[in-house]
Design an enzyme around this catalytic site. Structure first.
Site, PDB file in Angstrom:
ATOM      1  CE  LYS A 134      -3.717  -2.546   2.198  1.00  0.00           C
ATOM      2  NZ  LYS A 134      -4.359  -2.978   3.451  1.00  0.00           N
ATOM      3  CD  GLN A 194      -3.142  -4.641   6.553  1.00  0.00           C
ATOM      4  OE1 GLN A 194      -3.009  -3.662   5.835  1.00  0.00           O
ATOM      5  NE2 GLN A 194      -3.866  -5.693   6.188  1.00  0.00           N
ATOM      6  CG  ASP A 224      -9.288  -0.138   5.413  1.00  0.00           C
ATOM      7  OD1 ASP A 224      -9.063  -0.446   4.225  1.00  0.00           O
ATOM      8  OD2 ASP A 224      -8.511  -0.412   6.348  1.00  0.00           O
TER       9      ASP A 224
END
Ligand code: NAD
Length: 289
Positions: A52, A96, A119
């Site tokens: 990412k 994460q 997200d």
């Protein structure tokens, strides 16, 4: 059979985002800034976060990566998120998952400011998605929708069987496919670990989205001729021929299922690439809004 090539599609979309960022720079506008937080040393998570950050660099985004020790307390992590919430230069915050067991994922997700929730896991984002309102859509299901759209796949009126009901993949995927959109407008069956007749349901499916986390679980005898197969799974299996000692396989037995499918995503090079792409699009959106 046509391959749904996540590498090719994501490259095209990323180049468009890159041009948009370059235009923002030319016009003295802010460039998107993604803050990623990794807690612990899970090898798969490290790989995902690294990729990412690398994609941010490629696009001309700013990125900040905080690597926190496995024994970081929940309070410490929440405090860092609050710092990022208050930092006007940071547009998107990504924590994460999965997190170590002593940290509540719900608390972490709820602490991220909804305007920085790239997200798309915050209850605000999920609620708006259910209502069809403009919001951040979780990256993996959104990436799959982008892929279906790119290939012009007609999903209207089709029967879509989603396998797996996680908050980040299966459940949002089932909602997106049932919405009055294109792609979308499917009749959706959401299946899970307690589903009794999975094989029969899959055999009726025009589209199967497999998000289970079990290597090669969907086999050719479960698939109707001509079905569209989307494989979300990323599973490490031992492979002595690889330097790393493992290789990645999906939840679908690709080699046999591809003989029956009309379209199929490979693993790797399918949904995973699209997920990063969708995350970057959300980060650009967070910067513009
Ligand atoms: P999860 O473990 O949270 O959920 C798995 C789901 O599968 C559960 O809802 C469970 O009910 C269901 N399930 C388990 N066994 C089943 C069975 N025998 N029959 C039917 N359903 C069953 O997993 P997740 O986070 O949704 O991830 C699923 C897979 O997708 C994993 O391999 C993960 O690594 C991968 N993943 C890939 C991406 C990507 O970008 N490609 C993103 C997220 C997750």
């Amino acid at each position: 059979m046509q391959l749904l090539d996540g590498v090719k599609v994501s490259e095209e979309i990323l180049k468009e985002i890159q041009s948009e960022v370059a235009a923002r720079v030319q016009n003295n506008k802010k460039v998107p800034h993604l803050a990623a937080i990794l807690v612990g040393e899970d090898p798969a998570s490290q790989t995902y976060v690294a990729s990412k950050v690398k994609t941010c660099d490629f696009l001309g985004f700013k990125s900040t990566l905080s690597r926190l020790a496995p024994d970081t307390t929940e309070a410490e992590l929440l405090a860092l998120i609050e710092t990022y919430n208050a930092d006007s230069d940071i547009d998107g915050i990504l924590v994460q998952l999965p997190l170590p067991k002593h940290i509540s994922e719900d608390k972490v997700i709820n602490t991220i400011h909804p305007e920085k929730d790239v997200d798309g896991f915050h209850p605000n984002s999920i609620g708006k998605m259910v209502l069809g309102q403009d919001t951040f859509i979780p990256a993996t299901p959104n990436g799959i929708m982008m892929m279906l759209q790119h290939y012009g796949i007609d999903t209207v009126g089709k029967h879509c069987v989603v396998i797996g009901r996680s908050n980040i993949v299966g459940t949002p995927m089932s909602l997106l496919m049932s919405r009055n959109t294109n792609p979308g407008n499917c009749t959706v069956t959401l299946t899970h670990s307690k589903t009794k007749n999975l094989k029969e349901l899959c055999l009726e499916a025009d589209i199967i989205v497999a998000a289970i986390g079990r290597p090669k679980y969907v086999t050719a005898d479960m698939v109707k001729e001509g079905a569209i197969i989307v494989d979300v799974g990323i599973n490490r299996i031992e492979d002595a021929t690889k330097k790393s000692g493992f290789r990645l396989v999906g939840d679908v037995d690709f080699d046999t299922v591809k003989e029956k499918a009309s379209y199929i995503t490979p693993v790797p090079g399918g949904v995973g690439k699209m997920t990063i792409c969708a995350l970057m699009q959300n980060t650009l959106k967070a910067c513009k809004d």
